[in-house]
Design a protein around this motif. Sequence first.
Motif, PDB file in Angstrom:
ATOM      1  N   LEU A 139       0.980  -0.992  -0.107  1.00 51.11           N
ATOM      2  CA  LEU A 139       0.192   0.128  -0.240  1.00 51.11           C
ATOM      3  C   LEU A 139       0.634   0.989  -0.122  1.00 51.11           C
ATOM      4  CD1 LEU A 139      -2.664  -0.982   2.489  1.00 51.11           C
ATOM      5  CD2 LEU A 139      -2.997  -0.734   0.016  1.00 51.11           C
ATOM      6  N   LEU A 183      -3.383  -7.979   1.352  1.00 50.35           N
ATOM      7  CA  LEU A 183      -3.791  -6.955   2.509  1.00 50.35           C
ATOM      8  C   LEU A 183      -4.739  -7.949   3.413  1.00 50.35           C
ATOM      9  CD1 LEU A 183      -4.705  -3.944   2.601  1.00 50.35           C
ATOM     10  CD2 LEU A 183      -6.636  -4.527   1.980  1.00 50.35           C
ATOM     11  N   VAL A 204      -3.801  -7.866   7.162  1.00 51.52           N
ATOM     12  CA  VAL A 204      -4.719  -7.255   8.385  1.00 51.52           C
ATOM     13  C   VAL A 204      -4.829  -8.457   9.393  1.00 51.52           C
ATOM     14  CG1 VAL A 204      -7.098  -6.689   8.591  1.00 51.52           C
ATOM     15  CG2 VAL A 204      -5.629  -5.430   6.772  1.00 51.52           C
ATOM     16  N   TYR A 242      -1.482  -8.941  11.665  1.00 49.00           N
ATOM     17  CA  TYR A 242      -1.238  -7.790  12.462  1.00 49.00           C
ATOM     18  C   TYR A 242      -2.181  -7.489  13.538  1.00 49.00           C
ATOM     19  CZ  TYR A 242      -0.862  -2.551  13.781  1.00 49.00           C
ATOM     20  OH  TYR A 242      -0.909  -1.482  14.564  1.00 49.00           O
ATOM     21  N   SER A 243      -3.656  -7.554  13.169  1.00 49.69           N
ATOM     22  CA  SER A 243      -4.724  -7.214  13.965  1.00 49.69           C
ATOM     23  C   SER A 243      -4.873  -8.472  15.056  1.00 49.69           C
ATOM     24  CB  SER A 243      -6.137  -6.927  13.498  1.00 49.69           C
ATOM     25  OG  SER A 243      -6.423  -7.850  12.315  1.00 49.69           O
ATOM     26  N   LEU A 245      -3.987  -6.107  18.246  1.00 48.55           N
ATOM     27  CA  LEU A 245      -5.089  -5.192  18.431  1.00 48.55           C
ATOM     28  C   LEU A 245      -6.165  -6.132  19.344  1.00 48.55           C
ATOM     29  CD1 LEU A 245      -5.816  -4.042  14.867  1.00 48.55           C
ATOM     30  CD2 LEU A 245      -4.570  -3.098  16.734  1.00 48.55           C
ATOM     31  N   GLY A 246      -7.101  -5.353  20.036  1.00 49.50           N
ATOM     32  CA  GLY A 246      -8.200  -5.987  20.750  1.00 49.50           C
ATOM     33  C   GLY A 246      -7.646  -6.229  22.267  1.00 49.50           C
ATOM     34  N   PHE A 282     -11.578 -15.481  11.156  1.00 46.52           N
ATOM     35  CA  PHE A 282     -11.372 -14.218  10.168  1.00 46.52           C
ATOM     36  C   PHE A 282     -11.424 -14.683   8.535  1.00 46.52           C
ATOM     37  CE2 PHE A 282      -9.121 -10.508   9.029  1.00 46.52           C
ATOM     38  CZ  PHE A 282     -10.073  -9.251   9.565  1.00 46.52           C
ATOM     39  N   PHE A 289      -7.881  -0.676   4.444  1.00 46.92           N
ATOM     40  CA  PHE A 289      -6.906  -1.171   5.189  1.00 46.92           C
ATOM     41  C   PHE A 289      -7.121  -0.271   6.708  1.00 46.92           C
ATOM     42  CE2 PHE A 289      -2.824  -0.993   7.608  1.00 46.92           C
ATOM     43  CZ  PHE A 289      -2.502  -2.282   7.364  1.00 46.92           C
ATOM     44  N   PHE A 290      -7.344   1.013   6.628  1.00 44.26           N
ATOM     45  CA  PHE A 290      -7.232   1.805   7.888  1.00 44.26           C
ATOM     46  C   PHE A 290      -8.771   1.682   8.471  1.00 44.26           C
ATOM     47  CE2 PHE A 290      -3.043   3.536   6.583  1.00 44.26           C
ATOM     48  CZ  PHE A 290      -2.442   3.071   7.937  1.00 44.26           C
ATOM     49  N   ILE A 338     -10.156  -1.008   8.519  1.00 50.22           N
ATOM     50  CA  ILE A 338     -10.285  -2.442   9.335  1.00 50.22           C
ATOM     51  C   ILE A 338      -9.718  -2.368  10.375  1.00 50.22           C
ATOM     52  CG2 ILE A 338      -9.847  -4.671   8.888  1.00 50.22           C
ATOM     53  CD1 ILE A 338     -10.591  -4.350   5.827  1.00 50.22           C
ATOM     54  N   ILE A 339      -8.446  -1.866  10.286  1.00 55.56           N
ATOM     55  CA  ILE A 339      -7.499  -1.883  11.463  1.00 55.56           C
ATOM     56  C   ILE A 339      -7.972  -1.038  12.499  1.00 55.56           C
ATOM     57  CG2 ILE A 339      -5.285  -0.815  12.102  1.00 55.56           C
ATOM     58  CD1 ILE A 339      -4.855  -3.232  10.759  1.00 55.56           C
ATOM     59  N   MET A 394     -10.720  -3.219  13.913  1.00 57.55           N
ATOM     60  CA  MET A 394     -10.222  -4.479  14.874  1.00 57.55           C
ATOM     61  C   MET A 394      -9.524  -3.895  16.158  1.00 57.55           C
ATOM     62  SD  MET A 394     -10.873  -7.162  13.098  1.00 57.55           S
ATOM     63  CE  MET A 394      -9.894  -8.343  13.848  1.00 57.55           C
ATOM     64  N   SER A 401     -15.156  -6.734   9.403  1.00 63.61           N
ATOM     65  CA  SER A 401     -13.857  -6.641   8.840  1.00 63.61           C
ATOM     66  C   SER A 401     -13.710  -7.962   7.982  1.00 63.61           C
ATOM     67  CB  SER A 401     -12.838  -6.485   9.673  1.00 63.61           C
ATOM     68  OG  SER A 401     -13.063  -5.530  10.654  1.00 63.61           O
TER      69      SER A 401
END
Lengths: 645, 302, 492
Positions: free
Chosen positions: A387, A434, A438, A441-442, A446-447, A551, B106-107, B109-110, B113, B124
């Motif tokens: 990206l 992507l 995603v 990474y997430s 994340l979370g 996911f 992308f952002f 979704i990030i 999440m 997502s």
Amino acid sequence: MSIWQQPIQQVLILSLILAAGGIISAFFNSRVRGRIFAVIAGAVGAYSTLLMVLGIRGQEFFEYSLGSMNFSLDLVGRFFIATVGLGIFFSALYNASLSGNSRAFEQKNRFYYGSLGIFGASMLQVLLVKIDGTLNSALLFMSAWEIMSLFSFLLIICSDEVKGVSGKGLTYLLVMHISAAFLMTGFIAISGNPFGGDLYGFWALLIGFGIKLGLFPSHFYMADSYETAPGASAGLISGVMINMAIYGILRTFLVCVKYAGIFGYILLIIGIVSALWGVLSALAENRAKRVLAGSSMENMGLIIIGVGVFTIAEYVYNVHTAALMALAGVLIHSLNHSLFKAQLFYSVDLIRNHTGSTDLDKLGGLGKTFNNLKRSMLLGTLGISSLPPLNGFIGKFLLYASFFELLFNVESFKVALICVFCLVILGTVGALSLFVFVKLYSMIFLGAEREKFPQMRKAVENRLNSITLSAMSLLSLTIGVAPILFAYNRGKLTNVLYELTLNAFLIIGFSLLVWGFRHLLVKLNGSRKSPTWGCGYSNITSRMEYTADSFSLPLMRLLDKIFPRKENNEPVTELYPADITRTYEVRNPIKESIDFICSKFNDLLGKLQFLQSGLMQNYLWISIIFLVLAILYAIFSSSTAGGVK
Amino acid sequence: MKSIIFNIVFLFVLPYLMYGIAKKVKAFFARRKGPSIWQYGYDLAKLLRKEEVLSDFSCLRNGGVLTLSGVLAAAMFIPQISGSSILNLGYYDYILFIYMLSFSRFFTIITAMESGCSFEGMGSSRELIFSVTGEIALMMTVASLAFYGKAENFNGIFNAISNGGTEGLIIAIIASFILFVLMLLEGSRMPIDDPETHLELTMIHEAMVLDQSGPQLAFMSFSGMVKVYLFASFIISLILATCKTSSYYWLFFILGIIIISVIIGLIESLQARLRMVHVQQYILFSAAISLILLLSVIIFKV
Amino acid sequence: MIEVKNNQCIDLTDLHSVPYDYFMDTAVAQKFRCMNIAARRNKENIDAFILMTSASSTLYLEYVEFKPGKVYPSIGKTVPSWINFERELAENFGVKYADNPWLKPIRFPKDACHKLSMAEYPFFKENGSGVHEVAVGPVHAGVIEPGHFRFMCRGEKIDHLEIQLGYQHRGIENLMCQGKIASKRVLAESICSDSAVINSYLYFNILENALKITVPERALAIRTIAVELEKAALHLSTLSGIANDIGYVMGAAFAGATRTYIINSLQSICGNRFGRGLMTLGGVAFDIDDELNSKLTDTLNMVYDRVSHLRNTMMESPGVRSRLELTGTVSKETAAATGFTGVAGRASGVDIDGRIFMDNPFYKQQPETKYSFIRKGDVFSRTCLRIDEALASLKLVLDILKKLPSGAILSAECGKFASNMLILSIGEGPRGEYIHMAVTGPDENVPFESYKVKDPSFINWFALALSVRNNQISDFPLCNKSFDLSYSGNDL
């Protein structure tokens, strides 16, 4: 500028220093060792980067002979040398940041630096050898290549993961040697020996390099090797070493262009299949290192697509702009890949050191603990998902551009169809990668925390590895924002890269603008944090977070036949069921079939064991039968040959 | 310069107007009065004035910012109300356009999440799965259009359509159809996603912004609207290119925007939403149409 | 075990308790469907009056004494329709069951024997990696009552759904037993507001039986009209919800508007759109005069046409059908075993209809139900069934309005309050089989010793949980709406 007049000699000396540095540093204690080697590797990295950056401006070609050994260096070589130099530097730096007190760690660490130095030196050697199609050059190339393979094996097995390392490492070594055998055959064939001519030689080379790259269907060993290898080696091998095979393909196909047409299309097909397969297998996997292995395959696939379009454009249709863009795309993408892939491997390795797990279904919510890591990994993720404004986009864009150039400049139904198809594949692979990253990474950062890890070691993230990873991501960002650095007076390519620079500034500019606006609004209205909305339920747990498997499962269910899973999938049928446990495992059909063939072969050998009776009479009988058969064969073959005459 | 300002001003007006018109049409079919067509604008203004509340888990404060800036950067490349794009780049700006949209996705979704909630994960995952298929259709369409005009940028595409006569018209119509489906996908409109039923389990885009509020939500919602507007602009530019209108272009453009909004409203009023498992097929269907587009382009050109 | 009829007063002194084991053997052997269990504390023992029905729709009553501390084997283990009643007995009276497979809290009342808080509900769990839970509720988007849904999902597919209710528990049954009878009409109407008519109908049935009052025919007609209008209104509101959930705006608006006509008709009769205050002891409080009659007839004819139109347009629309068909299927076997009533049962092919128990002459005239679709137990069947039933209800109302019996709307007679009786009242309302059971006290000051209400939702919620298994999670709201069950009716 005279210092740059003899780069080959300098690189040779540097490689010796690197090898010596590895060995010498092994004599120091663990704290000093890493730093000494990092300084040496840093010098090599800086030199090689300078060599590349300065080389971009010119078209110089250097040659140097040492006895019967011929070396050469051109722009392609400089690119790869920079890749190696930077890769070794970052790997050394990352490894220096790890600390441990155990004896095993100490031994492993010592072993690692020793291997790393020689490994780096051998890669530099590989890049310097002049491949001119003679057996002499092939032998030189192969000897460097073998040292590289051997030491990559050593780097893989110096892992602290006890279970299965040796087995998987041995598989790796075996596969590397099969690859080397193919390569040797190929080199012999193209150097004019009676082994069936050039075409076979090319096939052999393609298979040899393909195995090294982990292209479809020889990718089966990669995920296992990378998963067991220590992070510092996995990043180096998957990011840097497999680029050597790209280099090899470029070199050998540049030498003999007779079959460029066929091989262009074959490379395109292999590249497409590998890219798609790689990204989908990355999506199917839920263990971080295996995901990264799949993504390596995908990126190698993309690069091979680039090599393919380069070959077709340059040698079949003579569209030089397309070829130039493709080549630039290949080079930039392999450099980029070595940066962000290594960075991601190191990040995942840090996570593994911290939690003892790379299972995405168990990780989660680590962003709070690893703030710096999270930031640098976001950049790495952006980069590898190609990206803007990160570097991955540059290589990808050049590939798109090369296909468009080819599309616009060749009036042919076939080319139009192929180009549009490849463009669509590139787009799809982009969207899928992507998806993959995603998820990666997430699910890691994340979370909420899915599981509390008993051996939480916050100290894992120290200043040195923060700096290492940040430096890598900043380097990626630099390439992404200023790709114009790579182009000097090369016509359209320069214009395209200029446009990409402009685009990167555009997106950064807009971000700053909107950021300023938000900043203003938040200043006026305030901002606060509050728990995530859980429908007012009072007992929200981390089990109510989307899992990595869920996911991507809806997509992977569609591809059940290609990426089968072993799972207990029975639906709940009882009206009032008792608690159950679900497990799943992503299967690897290709590895399974190879295992199957190997076991059959093993059985066959077992059945032939009766021959090994230990009785002299039996051996005599066997040799007599063999002799008789040989004589009969000789008689018959000569009589038929005579008949033809 | 004048046209650039013209474009930028309307970029901040027409997107929510489109949503407003679609809502009005839906209200008409439900025999309701419906909110004012400016309601979405008022909503955005209201959100911008609100305090921002983020999830405890979230660290990325600028997700909405990055989403919106990606969409705005994409808006630079598409010709809008003045008939020309804001930024004229020489080479392959359509690829940049696609990737800017990916950047903003992308952002989105990030950011979703970050909240660590199963609804956001669900949204997502759906968004990503559908975007893969959508990418096939979009890339094929754009590549075919570019091939038709041997065009290195958007202007080239529209020039070729404009000079193509009947061929141009056919291609413009097929491409518009695909782009329309993609517009529904990107904007999460019916029959792919229903922006009205606020059911956490069935939504795609709305599920992702469940935990966002204030300016962040405003940025996210506005990004969605701008995406729809950009695809609508793309369609209108294609169609208007076949008519070779130069005077009163802006009038025709606004007319086109209104027509597209009304069609969106009509679809949402008259059609039931697709089952989630059928959405994939629906988008694949548009990818199949894009194959037809490619073949017709190849027939015309080769 | 004695055979009983609806609206029967059973003298408790005539009933004799049977041993649990003996009773259990018969219940299991005959596969009786449990309809309701009224229970009261009798010193330390628990008296349970169990109302059940056989496959041939004969009602049976059994009186069982449960002793504290003793552990009983579960009937529900073999006959699933008993499970919820056993859970209820266990929760309210501390009866111990040995092998009930699902002995979890139902409503979390204050004096529950479980001693669990709402947050500690023991959900079914799928362990291992890859499974995620989705927790929805108790606060939902839109105007929905509170309830918690817990999904075990892998990807988009639901492996299992468990529903935890009880957020609306108000202690209706206990309140029924406290204080004067006079205030209890409001309470009965508040059991579940959108089925206020049927609940007050059943409540007054019990009172009228206790006081030996015969309701005049005209009053009964008006009561039946109200019950049927309520049923049609709920079906239409559900239809509107279904249309809304699938994003079919026109259908949603159309069905919603049509429903308004129906509830406005109810309002024109009694002044309340949900029919509150219509019923009174011995009859109805509001009459339908000729002017109102013709107005109602006109409106309901129009409504009838609109609903037929909905049947022909919405249910024939390919988009709608593809969304509804084969979504959320409940098989006939499951529905029969678990005893789902109302739309939930009938759409799966189980013909349980509370009206056969009601001794209401207007239902006796009704023709046999014909189904205009194949009953597969999916959302489509339930939707079609709702339209069919709404049409049938409207038809019945129009028929009754045409031949509205003359006479008084209030009964003048009033007997003495029958003490120590068990009184049954069964009726078919919008969601299925509603049952009220009362054990009358010794005198009018303590009218009820025990008052037991069964809303069909009490059983039917489980149908929702079963229907979504192996479905896409995005289809859950649609399945939920197709059942359209009551939270407060369950929670009491």
